[in-house]
Design a protein around this motif. Structure first.
Motif, PDB file in Angstrom:
ATOM      1  N   VAL A 196       0.944  -1.119   0.029  1.00  0.00           N
ATOM      2  CA  VAL A 196      -0.116   0.181   0.578  1.00  0.00           C
ATOM      3  C   VAL A 196       1.285   1.339   0.134  1.00  0.00           C
ATOM      4  O   VAL A 196       1.749   1.433   1.203  1.00  0.00           O
ATOM      5  N   GLY A 197       0.435   1.956  -0.828  1.00  0.00           N
ATOM      6  CA  GLY A 197       1.028   3.743  -0.487  1.00  0.00           C
ATOM      7  C   GLY A 197       0.311   4.569   0.580  1.00  0.00           C
ATOM      8  O   GLY A 197      -0.302   4.251   0.908  1.00  0.00           O
ATOM      9  N   PRO A 198       0.670   5.883   0.111  1.00  0.00           N
ATOM     10  CA  PRO A 198       0.190   6.863   1.484  1.00  0.00           C
ATOM     11  C   PRO A 198      -1.319   7.159   0.688  1.00  0.00           C
ATOM     12  O   PRO A 198      -1.326   7.187  -0.555  1.00  0.00           O
ATOM     13  N   ALA A 199      -2.215   7.180   2.183  1.00  0.00           N
ATOM     14  CA  ALA A 199      -3.177   7.582   1.445  1.00  0.00           C
ATOM     15  C   ALA A 199      -4.177   6.776   0.934  1.00  0.00           C
ATOM     16  O   ALA A 199      -4.995   7.166  -0.103  1.00  0.00           O
ATOM     17  N   TRP A 200      -4.148   5.318   1.197  1.00  0.00           N
ATOM     18  CA  TRP A 200      -4.311   3.639   0.370  1.00  0.00           C
ATOM     19  C   TRP A 200      -5.992   3.999   0.557  1.00  0.00           C
ATOM     20  O   TRP A 200      -6.897   3.656  -0.139  1.00  0.00           O
ATOM     21  N   LEU A 201      -6.669   4.472   1.085  1.00  0.00           N
ATOM     22  CA  LEU A 201      -7.905   5.154   1.880  1.00  0.00           C
ATOM     23  C   LEU A 201      -8.279   6.135   1.062  1.00  0.00           C
ATOM     24  O   LEU A 201      -9.859   6.173   1.233  1.00  0.00           O
ATOM     25  N   GLU A 202      -7.678   6.660   0.764  1.00  0.00           N
ATOM     26  CA  GLU A 202      -8.109   8.314  -0.119  1.00  0.00           C
ATOM     27  C   GLU A 202      -9.180   7.506  -1.572  1.00  0.00           C
ATOM     28  O   GLU A 202     -10.831   8.722  -1.339  1.00  0.00           O
ATOM     29  N   PRO A 203      -9.544   6.260  -1.582  1.00  0.00           N
ATOM     30  CA  PRO A 203     -10.888   6.305  -2.991  1.00  0.00           C
ATOM     31  C   PRO A 203     -11.946   6.040  -2.293  1.00  0.00           C
ATOM     32  O   PRO A 203     -12.918   6.771  -2.949  1.00  0.00           O
TER      33      PRO A 203
ATOM     34  N   ALA B 272       0.099   3.183   9.641  1.00  0.00           N
ATOM     35  CA  ALA B 272       0.228   4.532   9.521  1.00  0.00           C
ATOM     36  C   ALA B 272       0.077   5.152   7.783  1.00  0.00           C
ATOM     37  O   ALA B 272      -0.132   6.260   7.694  1.00  0.00           O
ATOM     38  N   ALA B 273       0.482   4.480   6.533  1.00  0.00           N
ATOM     39  CA  ALA B 273       0.319   5.073   5.430  1.00  0.00           C
ATOM     40  C   ALA B 273      -1.298   4.763   5.367  1.00  0.00           C
ATOM     41  O   ALA B 273      -2.247   5.394   4.323  1.00  0.00           O
ATOM     42  N   ALA B 274      -1.956   4.415   6.032  1.00  0.00           N
ATOM     43  CA  ALA B 274      -3.855   5.115   5.857  1.00  0.00           C
ATOM     44  C   ALA B 274      -3.994   6.181   6.936  1.00  0.00           C
ATOM     45  O   ALA B 274      -5.300   6.080   6.275  1.00  0.00           O
ATOM     46  N   PHE B 275      -3.422   6.874   7.611  1.00  0.00           N
ATOM     47  CA  PHE B 275      -3.317   8.057   8.282  1.00  0.00           C
ATOM     48  C   PHE B 275      -2.951   9.329   7.128  1.00  0.00           C
ATOM     49  O   PHE B 275      -1.908   8.948   6.356  1.00  0.00           O
ATOM     50  N   PRO B 276      -3.364  10.640   7.526  1.00  0.00           N
ATOM     51  CA  PRO B 276      -4.688  11.380   7.596  1.00  0.00           C
ATOM     52  C   PRO B 276      -5.886  10.662   6.976  1.00  0.00           C
ATOM     53  O   PRO B 276      -5.140  10.217   6.429  1.00  0.00           O
ATOM     54  N   LEU B 277      -6.520  10.322   7.976  1.00  0.00           N
ATOM     55  CA  LEU B 277      -7.970  10.006   6.976  1.00  0.00           C
ATOM     56  C   LEU B 277      -8.343  11.225   5.910  1.00  0.00           C
ATOM     57  O   LEU B 277      -9.213  12.315   6.925  1.00  0.00           O
ATOM     58  N   ALA B 278      -7.753  11.212   5.346  1.00  0.00           N
ATOM     59  CA  ALA B 278      -7.696  12.322   4.581  1.00  0.00           C
ATOM     60  C   ALA B 278      -9.657  12.243   3.363  1.00  0.00           C
ATOM     61  O   ALA B 278      -9.262  11.514   3.327  1.00  0.00           O
TER      62      ALA B 278
END
Length: 606
Positions: A56-63, A204-210
């Motif tokens: 996973v990369g940074p902010a992988w929850l963004e989509p 940590a890559a899931a944060f921040p929950l942008a």
């Protein structure tokens, strides 16, 4: 003997402290079905994340967070103690090694998935032993909401597609939608317990929950009840609602290239602030705000038209402070510097200071407030006083001021002020001024506006005032004019007023220290489409990311970026049909509207 009296103790448990709150916010009813819930008047379904990508990369929850709909995402994190984590990791590595040996003994080719998993487990074991990582049990759940059952099915399919774009696999919580719904409520309770082990780096890559939208007020912060609609967020289809009056200062700056829609956006902002009772003053170089003034009953001051006069030596009406004459003299120094295009040398400044005081004395005006009602001297009187001074510097300065006192540019200053505009909207039109007088006209308009803002007493604080300076590069290119604008931006907050600076010449704003100071003192910053030649300066000044720079380079008309401290969001200006008719400047659309140059169609012309 007295008989014993038997008392029955109450067995009713005391109501929990949150019972009243729960009764107030809980839905009227909850209907449970195998595939969804009916919560009140809407429908909801919970999706459980059962598969994760290998990397996973940074902010992988963004989509998922930026999905344009109502989606509740809950991430439950339970840290694993180091001894338990090491024991489970050893067991898992033993299973991988056993599978590899079994395949080797049977002559099978190595399973690439097992090989990759074994290597990852070995790497994680090494980082865990060194203390470079920790393990967590993580549960990720999504609750989708919709108004109807059909809309809910479509929304769930869209969420699954958004999750699949990042190799995340989700499954519906069939027969368990009620525990799934409660799991995504802010109760810190995981009723599903569909957990996956993650290390520190992946978590940590899931944060921040942008989110693409502006953040809501933090718990405990008062909810804002003001603000205006800026537009919609093209990324999330959410509403961009902004209250400049709730920020640390009330100033704003709008930077865009020509044709990007900055005037359209500012007109909508002005209209919606007028709805809220804000008093607005506008410096309008190109007569773009006249239809707006006509629609709301505003006042238009046409500088440069016959009979319209401004006396820069006028004293503020009703201001009884003892330093009124001193402050007026300081403004006249700025005014003369703008006329000449530069600051006069020290000898001429000294002569000018003597002439200012002498001209007021000749008109019977002194530091005594009782004399301030008398007619003020004119700019020609100041030049006469300079010529009467024996100092050669005074004579030279009088000669340099001749074009504005008795020459081609004297029409604006050769008589007492013809009007003192008042009202909820005042537009200062500069279109009829020659180019040589536009900077001076802007300064005089701002001076008149500032005198209405900077009035003594507390009554002025009850009214919010917005000062809009369109095409601010007219002042920013002049050092003294930029300094006057900077003073307004610094002092406006204490007078319950805000300054809006709009310009298409980014270099004049960002290329000077005063211009950067004006931008720094604007808590609300609006960036619309930028030219490739200016994007580097804009990006460095506002700390834009590579993606934000690309967005501003390719932005369509009316699309831009709202920046305020750490908050930033994309938006598209939208207006109702009636607002659009007042804000548009497209020639093809203006053909169907009244001619903005017709004096009979404007507001109160002065």
């Amino acid at each position: 003997m007295k008989p014993f009296t038997r008392r029955t103790a109450s067995t009713a448990a005391p109501a929990p402290p949150t019972a009243g709150l729960a009764a107030a916010v809980a839905p009227a009813s909850v209907e449970v079905t195998p595939r969804m819930l009916r919560v009140g008047d809407g429908y909801a379904a919970t999706l459980v994340v059962t598969g994760y990508p290998a990397e996973v990369g940074p902010a992988w929850l963004e989509p998922l967070l930026s999905w344009p709909g109502r989606l509740d995402l809950a991430l439950h994190i339970d840290p694993l103690p180091a001894p338990i984590a090491a024991k489970r990791l050893r067991t898992q590595r033993a299973r991988f090694e056993s599978s590899r040996r079994a395949d080797t003994e049977k002559g099978k080719l190595a399973d690439p998935y097992v090989e990759a998993a074994a290597d990852d487990a070995a790497d994680l074991a090494g980082r865990l032993a060194r203390g470079a990582a920790k393990l967590f049990r993580v549960g990720l759940y999504l609750t989708v909401h919709a108004r109807t059952e059909t809309e809910l099915l479509d929304a769930c399919a869209q969420v699954k597609a958004a999750a699949a774009s990042t190799l995340i696999e989700v499954q519906p919580a069939t027969w368990r939608h009620l525990p799934g719904w409660t799991t995504t409520l802010p109760l810190a309770t995981d009723s599903l317990q569909m957990l996956r082990t993650m290390d520190t780096q992946a978590l940590a890559a899931a944060f921040p929950l942008a989110s693409a939208d502006l953040p809501a007020p933090l718990p405990g912060d008062p909810a804002t009840n003001g603000g205006v609609l800026y537009g919609i967020n093209p990324d999330s289809s959410g509403i961009v609602w902004w209250d400049r009056w709730a920020q640390e200062n009330h100033n704003s700056v709008v930077l865009a290239r020509s044709g990007a829609g900055k005037s359209y956006f500012v007109k909508l902002d002005v209209l919606r602030n007028l709805y809220s009772g804000v008093v607005v003053s506008i410096v309008d170089p190109e007569d773009e705000y006249l239809r707006l003034a006509d629609a709301v009953g505003g006042t238009v001051v046409r500088l440069g038209q016959p009979g319209v006069k401004i006396n820069p030596l006028d004293l503020p009406v009703g201001d009884t402070r003892p330093d009124v004459l001193t402050r007026r003299g300081l403004f006249l120094h700025t005014f003369v510097a703008v006329l000449l295009g530069h600051q006069p040398p020290p000898t001429e400044r000294a002569a000018l200071d003597r002439a200012i005081l002498a001209a007021y004395r000749s008109a019977g005006i002194t530091a005594d407030p009782a004399t301030h009602h008398r007619p003020a001297p004119l700019l020609a009187d100041l030049a006469t006083t300079l010529r009467a001074d024996a100092d050669p510097a005074a004579t030279q300065l009088a000669a340099r001021l001749a074009p504005w006192t008795e020459g081609s540019f004297s029409d604006l200053f050769d008589a007492p002020t013809s009007t003192r505009p008042e009202g909820h909207l005042v537009v200062w039109s500069l279109r009829h001024l020659p180019d040589e007088l536009r900077t001076v006209g802007t300064l005089l308009a701002l001076d008149s506006i500032w005198r209405s803002v900077d009035t003594p007493g507390n009554r002025r604080l009850a009214v919010r005032r917005l000062v809009v300076v369109d095409e601010a590069w007219l002042l920013m290119r002049d050092g003294e004019g930029a300094r006057f604008l900077f003073t307004m931006s610094k002092a406006g907050r204490k007078r319950n007023s805000g300054l809006s600076v709009i310009t298409q010449d980014v270099a004049d704003v960002l290329g000077t220290d005063l211009g950067m100071a004006v931008v720094s003192n604007a808590a609300t910053q609006i960036l619309l489409k930028q030219a490739p030649q200016a994007i580097d300066a804009v990006g460095d000044a506002f700390g834009l990311t590579v993606g934000e720079r690309r967005m501003l380079l390719a932005a369509r008309t009316g699309h831009g970026l709202l920046v305020s401290g750490s908050n930033r969001t994309a938006f598209e200006s939208i207006g109702s049909p009636s607002e659009h008719a007042l804000a548009t400047t497209k020639p093809s659309e203006l053909l169907d509207l009244d001619d903005p140059d017709d004096p009979d169609d404007d507001g109160e012309d002065l």
